[in-house]
Design an enzyme around this catalytic site. Sequence first.
Site, PDB file in Angstrom:
ATOM      1  N   ASP A  39       0.850  -1.199   0.000  1.00 32.74           N
ATOM      2  CA  ASP A  39       0.000   0.000   0.000  1.00 32.74           C
ATOM      3  C   ASP A  39       0.884   1.246   0.000  1.00 32.74           C
ATOM      4  O   ASP A  39       1.911   1.307   0.684  1.00 32.74           O
ATOM      5  CB  ASP A  39      -0.906  -0.005   1.240  1.00 32.74           C
ATOM      6  N   ILE A  40       0.489   2.249  -0.769  1.00 31.70           N
ATOM      7  CA  ILE A  40       1.277   3.480  -0.897  1.00 31.70           C
ATOM      8  C   ILE A  40       1.263   4.306   0.390  1.00 31.70           C
ATOM      9  O   ILE A  40       2.155   5.118   0.622  1.00 31.70           O
ATOM     10  CB  ILE A  40       0.743   4.310  -2.092  1.00 31.70           C
ATOM     11  N   ASN A  97     -12.998  -3.526   2.135  1.00 30.16           N
ATOM     12  CA  ASN A  97     -14.095  -2.574   2.190  1.00 30.16           C
ATOM     13  C   ASN A  97     -15.009  -2.796   0.994  1.00 30.16           C
ATOM     14  O   ASN A  97     -14.538  -3.012  -0.126  1.00 30.16           O
ATOM     15  CB  ASN A  97     -13.547  -1.141   2.172  1.00 30.16           C
ATOM     16  N   GLU A 105     -12.424   3.111  -1.395  1.00 32.75           N
ATOM     17  CA  GLU A 105     -11.999   4.250  -2.226  1.00 32.75           C
ATOM     18  C   GLU A 105     -11.643   3.853  -3.651  1.00 32.75           C
ATOM     19  O   GLU A 105     -11.795   4.654  -4.570  1.00 32.75           O
ATOM     20  CB  GLU A 105     -10.800   4.951  -1.588  1.00 32.75           C
ATOM     21  N   VAL A 106     -11.119   2.653  -3.821  1.00 29.75           N
ATOM     22  CA  VAL A 106     -10.677   2.228  -5.162  1.00 29.75           C
ATOM     23  C   VAL A 106     -11.646   1.148  -5.660  1.00 29.75           C
ATOM     24  O   VAL A 106     -11.813   0.113  -4.997  1.00 29.75           O
ATOM     25  CB  VAL A 106      -9.228   1.692  -5.135  1.00 29.75           C
ATOM     26  N   HIS A 110     -10.066  -5.254  -3.453  1.00 29.14           N
ATOM     27  CA  HIS A 110      -8.744  -5.461  -2.861  1.00 29.14           C
ATOM     28  C   HIS A 110      -8.923  -5.901  -1.423  1.00 29.14           C
ATOM     29  O   HIS A 110      -9.808  -5.422  -0.718  1.00 29.14           O
ATOM     30  CB  HIS A 110      -7.874  -4.201  -2.929  1.00 29.14           C
ATOM     31  N   HIS A 112      -6.900  -5.917   2.081  1.00 33.28           N
ATOM     32  CA  HIS A 112      -5.757  -5.374   2.816  1.00 33.28           C
ATOM     33  C   HIS A 112      -5.224  -6.473   3.731  1.00 33.28           C
ATOM     34  O   HIS A 112      -5.998  -7.147   4.409  1.00 33.28           O
ATOM     35  CB  HIS A 112      -6.179  -4.211   3.710  1.00 33.28           C
TER      36      HIS A 112
END
Length: 125
Positions: A39-40, A97, A105-106, A110, A112
């Site tokens: 993750d960025i 999520n 958000e994306v 995904h 995490h």
Amino acid sequence: MAVDATLPYDNQNIFAKILRGEIPCKQVYEDEFAFAFHDINPQAPTHILVVPKGPYVSWDDFSRHADDAEIAGFIRAVGKVARDAGLVERGYRLLANAGPDSHQEVPHLHVHIFAGQPLGPMLAR
Ligand code: 5GP
């Protein structure tokens, strides 16, 4: 801004671009079904994102529409990424999520993987 996970897949989302190699990432793992990268903006000492290669907006979309091989491949990949990162002994947390209340958000599914410190209670109150 949180994603509307009922919208059709947007192939210009940031993780679609990462999967196509159009923007860089710190890759952790890749196989036929899944891709993993750091993750960025890490929220724990280890914070890895695992995405399916197919175009799925959310967990809801994936669990409805992916075929059995995609689902099995993705779930196995999440476990392998955690094992290969040495996270099994001390433990880790998975989070996906989906939908407005979750603040996804994306708009590409995904999972995490958080680890590397005691992770505290499941949700902030
Ligand atoms: P969400 O809130 O959708 O569950 O999580 C999206 C995650 O994607 C966030 O933790 C965020 O830091 C991460 N992220 C957003 N843009 C990028 C990017 O360009 N590269 C990487 N590696 N992570 C990103």
